[in-house]
Design an enzyme around this catalytic site. Structure first.
Site: not given
Length: 207
Positions: A9, A33, A55, A84, A98, A107
């Protein structure tokens, strides 16, 4: 740390970012994130002018230290907060994230990525990744079934069908040996992350 240990990944992201200087050189980037900030640092190394790394968790403190350790604190700005709610000083040219969850969507942070895209991406800006496909295949794993499912048929002489039903519906995330795959691998759902709406993420596929 889970992502960093996943060489496939992280390697894929590293290649995609480092092989895209045309997308990133001199550009503004938002990392949704960011975790430890690894993708943000890849983007900075690929020539980004400014990277806003957002984050929510407390890992931001370590992320700031790691960014500094790598001499990238003038480019990468770690912002603690919910995507947000965060206010950026400018719109961005590129969004990286990611965001994948279990089975791609469960999730996942894709909702936050869509919010960020609609609010902060310049018209004609780039999403990285920009497409995602969910593939499905069936596997055979007798050992797993014996240990985790059939076990409940006889627990010290007691039947526990109730738990067996729960165990059968509980998702498992694991690495599978290629010889355990018993069917074709079939793409069942593809999204274009540049345009997908949140409402389109609830889907059913004939099977």
């Amino acid at each position: 740390g889970e992502m960093l240990k996943d060489a496939v990944r992280t390697g894929a992201y590293h290649s995609a970012i480092m092989d895209s200087p045309h997308l990133l050189a001199g550009k503004t980037v938002l990392d949704v994130g960011c975790g430890t900030g690894v993708l943000s640092m890849f983007a900075a190394r690929a020539g980004a002018r400014k990277v806003y790394a957002v984050e929510l968790s407390k890992i931001v403190e370590q992320a700031r230290a790691i960014v500094k350790e790598n001499g990238l604190e003038n480019i990468v700005e770690i912002i603690e907060g919910k995507m947000e709610d965060v206010e950026l000083p400018e719109k961005v040219d590129v969004i990286i994230s990611e965001w994948m969850g279990y089975c791609l969507f469960y999730e996942s942070m894709l909702d936050s990525v869509i919010v960020a895209r609609d609010k902060w991406l310049k018209p004609g800006g780039a999403m990285l990744p920009d497409r995602a496909t969910l593939y499905l295949s069936a596997i055979e794993d007798a050992t797993y079934r014996r240990q985790k499912i059939d076990f409940w048929d006889n627990v010290y002489g007691l039947k526990m069908e109730t738990i067996k039903h729960i165990a059968l519906t509980e998702p498992l995330v694991d690495i599978v040996d290629p010889e355990q795959v018993m069917t074709d691998t079939v793409p069942i759902f593809t999204i274009d992350i540049s345009t997908v709406k949140k409402s389109e993420l609830m889907f059913a596929v004939p099977f």
